[in-house]
Design an enzyme around this catalytic site. Sequence first.
Site, mmCIF file in Angstrom:
data_model
loop_
_atom_site.group_PDB
_atom_site.id
_atom_site.type_symbol
_atom_site.label_atom_id
_atom_site.label_comp_id
_atom_site.label_asym_id
_atom_site.label_seq_id
_atom_site.Cartn_x
_atom_site.Cartn_y
_atom_site.Cartn_z
ATOM 1 N N GLY A 44 0.826 -1.188 0.000
ATOM 2 C CA GLY A 44 0.000 0.000 0.000
ATOM 3 C C GLY A 44 0.864 1.241 0.000
ATOM 4 O O GLY A 44 2.067 1.178 0.310
ATOM 5 N N GLN A 49 3.108 10.047 1.300
ATOM 6 C CA GLN A 49 4.417 9.411 1.112
ATOM 7 C C GLN A 49 5.099 9.842 -0.188
ATOM 8 O O GLN A 49 6.300 9.643 -0.350
ATOM 9 C CB GLN A 49 4.276 7.880 1.129
ATOM 10 C CG GLN A 49 3.855 7.339 2.483
ATOM 11 C CD GLN A 49 3.749 5.824 2.450
ATOM 12 O OE1 GLN A 49 2.713 5.281 2.078
ATOM 13 N NE2 GLN A 49 4.832 5.145 2.809
ATOM 14 N N CYS A 89 7.078 -0.252 6.323
ATOM 15 C CA CYS A 89 6.600 0.951 5.643
ATOM 16 C C CYS A 89 7.650 1.397 4.634
ATOM 17 O O CYS A 89 8.846 1.399 4.941
ATOM 18 C CB CYS A 89 6.358 2.044 6.682
ATOM 19 S SG CYS A 89 5.737 3.583 5.973
ATOM 20 N N LEU A 90 7.188 1.782 3.457
ATOM 21 C CA LEU A 90 8.117 2.236 2.413
ATOM 22 C C LEU A 90 8.757 3.574 2.768
ATOM 23 O O LEU A 90 9.696 4.002 2.098
ATOM 24 C CB LEU A 90 7.389 2.328 1.064
ATOM 25 C CG LEU A 90 6.868 0.988 0.520
ATOM 26 C CD1 LEU A 90 6.098 1.209 -0.768
ATOM 27 C CD2 LEU A 90 8.009 0.003 0.309
ATOM 28 N N HIS A 135 -2.896 0.825 8.396
ATOM 29 C CA HIS A 135 -1.558 1.419 8.257
ATOM 30 C C HIS A 135 -1.608 2.624 7.321
ATOM 31 O O HIS A 135 -1.064 3.694 7.644
ATOM 32 C CB HIS A 135 -0.585 0.352 7.731
ATOM 33 C CG HIS A 135 0.797 0.865 7.469
ATOM 34 N ND1 HIS A 135 1.885 0.522 8.245
ATOM 35 C CD2 HIS A 135 1.266 1.700 6.509
ATOM 36 C CE1 HIS A 135 2.962 1.141 7.769
ATOM 37 N NE2 HIS A 135 2.616 1.855 6.709
ATOM 38 N N GLU A 136 -2.249 2.454 6.169
ATOM 39 C CA GLU A 136 -2.291 3.547 5.191
ATOM 40 C C GLU A 136 -3.132 4.715 5.696
ATOM 41 O O GLU A 136 -2.789 5.875 5.459
ATOM 42 C CB GLU A 136 -2.821 3.051 3.843
ATOM 43 C CG GLU A 136 -1.996 1.942 3.195
ATOM 44 C CD GLU A 136 -0.516 2.246 3.117
ATOM 45 O OE1 GLU A 136 -0.147 3.433 3.011
ATOM 46 O OE2 GLU A 136 0.287 1.304 3.178
ATOM 47 N N HIS A 139 -1.246 7.119 7.737
ATOM 48 C CA HIS A 139 -0.446 8.096 6.984
ATOM 49 C C HIS A 139 -1.247 9.371 6.710
ATOM 50 O O HIS A 139 -0.683 10.461 6.675
ATOM 51 C CB HIS A 139 -0.009 7.500 5.638
ATOM 52 C CG HIS A 139 1.203 6.623 5.727
ATOM 53 N ND1 HIS A 139 2.434 7.083 6.130
ATOM 54 C CD2 HIS A 139 1.370 5.310 5.426
ATOM 55 C CE1 HIS A 139 3.314 6.092 6.086
ATOM 56 N NE2 HIS A 139 2.692 4.995 5.669
HETATM 57 NI NI NI Z 1 3.599 3.144 5.414
#
Ligand code: NI
Length: 167
Positions: A44, A49, A89-90, A135-136, A139
Amino acid sequence: MKNNIAILQVGDPVLREKAARVDIVDYALLDAMADAMFAAKGAGLAAPQVGVSQRVIVMRPDRGIEVLKMINPELSEFSDDKISMEEGCLSVLGPDGPVYAHLTRPESVRVKWTDENGILHDEIFDGFKARVIQHEFDHLEGVLFIDRVSSLKRAMIMSKVKKAAAS
Ligand code: NI
């Protein structure tokens, strides 16, 4: 927007902003986010991000090629049952990629969102899907998963992030 957009890393202030609701669908942004998610092998990605403080998420509900594109997602009806799952997480990369940690969150959640065609959806997600959306969604609120682990674990994660940034 280019296809190879950069994914911001922890420390960037955009990741800490509360993202704004969206009135107009930016298809180029959605496509660029999906491309960036696949390129980074993520499950995701949220618009903050990639430096865009808007309430937009892309996610792969089954880790496959299907992509859910969500505009203005809203979460409710979090289950009382909670489960521990590994998360990464990216935007929290160590020398070898995402740094993972176990995190406890509700097992299921109700999700309402508008898709890229303007269609409203209302579904209960559980398991992996519920985990990714929570999680998303974080953000969009300026929250990172490292905020939800112990301070000791967070320090361990951040030392790996610093190692990656220095290399
Ligand atoms: Ni993330």
